[in-house]
Design an enzyme around this catalytic site. Structure first.
Site, short mmCIF file in Angstrom:
data_model
loop_
_atom_site.label_atom_id
_atom_site.label_comp_id
_atom_site.label_asym_id
_atom_site.label_seq_id
_atom_site.Cartn_x
_atom_site.Cartn_y
_atom_site.Cartn_z
N ARG A 206 8.24 -4.77 -10.16
CA ARG A 206 7.98 -6.21 -10.12
C ARG A 206 8.28 -6.85 -11.47
O ARG A 206 8.89 -7.93 -11.53
CB ARG A 206 6.53 -6.46 -9.69
CG ARG A 206 6.28 -6.18 -8.22
CD ARG A 206 4.89 -6.62 -7.78
NE ARG A 206 3.84 -5.72 -8.22
CZ ARG A 206 3.34 -4.74 -7.49
NH1 ARG A 206 3.83 -4.47 -6.29
NH2 ARG A 206 2.35 -4.00 -7.96
N ASP A 247 7.15 -11.78 6.05
CA ASP A 247 6.33 -10.65 6.46
C ASP A 247 5.82 -10.94 7.86
O ASP A 247 5.78 -12.10 8.28
CB ASP A 247 5.16 -10.42 5.50
CG ASP A 247 4.62 -9.00 5.57
OD1 ASP A 247 5.04 -8.17 4.73
OD2 ASP A 247 3.80 -8.73 6.45
N SER A 248 5.43 -9.89 8.58
CA SER A 248 4.93 -10.08 9.94
C SER A 248 3.41 -10.09 10.00
O SER A 248 2.83 -10.08 11.08
CB SER A 248 5.47 -8.99 10.86
OG SER A 248 5.09 -7.71 10.39
N ASP A 297 11.78 -4.27 0.43
CA ASP A 297 10.74 -3.27 0.15
C ASP A 297 9.99 -2.97 1.44
O ASP A 297 8.82 -3.35 1.61
CB ASP A 297 9.80 -3.82 -0.92
CG ASP A 297 8.80 -2.77 -1.40
OD1 ASP A 297 9.08 -1.57 -1.22
OD2 ASP A 297 7.75 -3.15 -1.94
N CYS A 340 10.26 4.05 0.51
CA CYS A 340 9.06 4.81 0.14
C CYS A 340 8.84 5.97 1.10
O CYS A 340 7.75 6.53 1.17
CB CYS A 340 7.84 3.89 0.11
SG CYS A 340 7.40 3.16 1.70
#
Length: 396
Positions: A206, A247-248, A297, A340
């Site tokens: 970040r 985003d959901s 991400d 990830c």
């Protein structure tokens, strides 16, 4: 002390001090869940002391390779003290810190994060479950804190035959917390947030994104799978003209909006979309949109390296979102892309991103390779610790 004996030739990884013993490597022997067992080669040579797990494919996890070591409360307390002390070696610009990182700290199956005055622990193996009370007391003693919350709700506990458990282990109080990260403030809820409450592993990425934004003077930024807006805050801190975050999860987006406000940024510079990322990327392409920088991400697409089918599906998913992102970048635009997934190696991730670029008809410079923050260490004997990997790609 119970003993497990390995099949002939299966001792090689342990001689290299790798801490896992798979079920397929064991010729005979066993133990109760979490019981300490002696691990021997086919010829009877001592290899290590391990915590036994009757149901997991990782049937034993090594505590120590020292034949003279006693695996008891004193051993656990020493390992925890060593892990916490090791964090002083790193320049961590936050009061949100990972204090124990499983196998990398010699405590297989234990994750401990500190968020300001609160500790959060995740016990993901039979061995750490057996020592839970000892671990809890040791953590409070070493840190001087009084509050410890348990987030043992990771799916991997099912593989160990353990139920999911959450709640206060020591102390009590609010689960909503605020931490400092670099020059920003961010909030989390240790009871409901992802992982132990927050993605501490992306702390340095970040900051790096804020630096890139400041240097490149990005006008339009797209933050995909934004969760609670860490990269959104970073982009705004770097001077981005406008950040679109997708985003959901409605609650995550609400927290992301709050982060923009609490850090003093102009809310008109941020747009939040409760939407599917893939569909949104396709809609942007159809509308002729472009972005100066894009962050990808996503959540974990492949849980482990053990299942080839999982890795194959994950590879397709990573390729698709990266292909779409490349199409939204103008020449000189930057893509910060991450995986990830433990089942996707750094080398494979590079190949996936390269294939995505080929399918999108673009080429790019890989200007940086990124990884988890240093308080999430990977040791030289345990490469599986490198679960987070990232690339910064500048479109040519």
């Amino acid at each position: 002390m119970k003993t497990i004996r390995l099949k002939d030739g299966k001792e090689r990884s342990l001689l290299r001090r790798h801490p896992w013993v798979f079920d397929s490597a064991i010729a005979k022997g066993g133990g109760d869940p979490g019981e300490t067992v002696r691990v021997e080669s086919h010829g009877g040579q001592f290899l290590g002391w391990a915590a036994f797990s009757p149901t997991s494919r990782i049937r034993a996890r090594i505590w120590s390779f020292d034949d003279n070591q006693r695996i008891d409360a004193a051993f656990i307390e020493t390992r925890i003290a060593q892990a916490v002390a090791a964090r002083q070696w790193f320049d961590i610009q936050s009061d949100g810190v990972r204090l124990v990182h499983g196998e990398s700290d010699g405590l297989p199956g234990l994750i401990v994060d500190r968020y300001a005055d609160t500790l959060v622990a995740q016990f993901t193996s039979c061995g750490t479950e057996r020592f839970k009370s000892v671990i809890a007391d040791a953590l409070l003693k070493v840190t001087g804190l009084t509050r410890l919350y348990e987030r043992s709700d990771a799916n991997v506990r099912n593989l160990e035959g353990l139920p999911e458990v959450t709640g206060w282990l020591r102390g009590e109080g609010p689960t909503e917390l605020t931490i400092r990260e670099h020059d920003w403030q961010l909030t989390l809820d240790v009871a409901t947030g992802h992982k132990t409450g927050f993605y501490l592993d992306q702390r340095d990425s970040r900051q790096r994104f804020a630096q890139h934004t400041r240097h490149r003077r990005f006008g339009k930024v797209l933050n995909c799978y934004c969760y609670t807006g860490g990269f959104t805050v970073a982009a705004l801190a770097g001077g981005a003209g406008h950040v679109t975050s997708i985003d959901s999860s409605g609650p995550a987006l609400d927290r992301a909006r709050a982060h923009v406000r609490m850090n003093g940024f102009d809310e008109s510079r941020a747009t939040f979309m409760d939407a599917d990322v893939n569909a949104s990327l396709r809609a942007f392409i159809e509308a002729g949109e472009t972005f100066d920088a894009i962050v990808l991400d996503p959540p974990k697409f492949a849980p482990t390296a053990a299942h080839a089918a999982h890795a194959e599906r994950a590879a397709r998913a990573y390729k698709d979102i990266n292909r779409l992102a490349f199409k939204l970048l103008p020449p000189g635009g930057e893509l910060f892309t991450y995986s990830c997934s433990g089942g996707i190696s750094a080398d494979l991730f590079h190949k996936i991103v390269a294939s995505a670029g080929t399918d999108a008809g673009v080429d790019g410079f890989i200007s940086e390779r990124l990884q988890g923050a240093p308080d999430h260490p990977m040791t030289i004997n345990f490469p599986e610790g490198e679960y987070l990997k990232g690339l910064v790609v500048v479109r040519k």
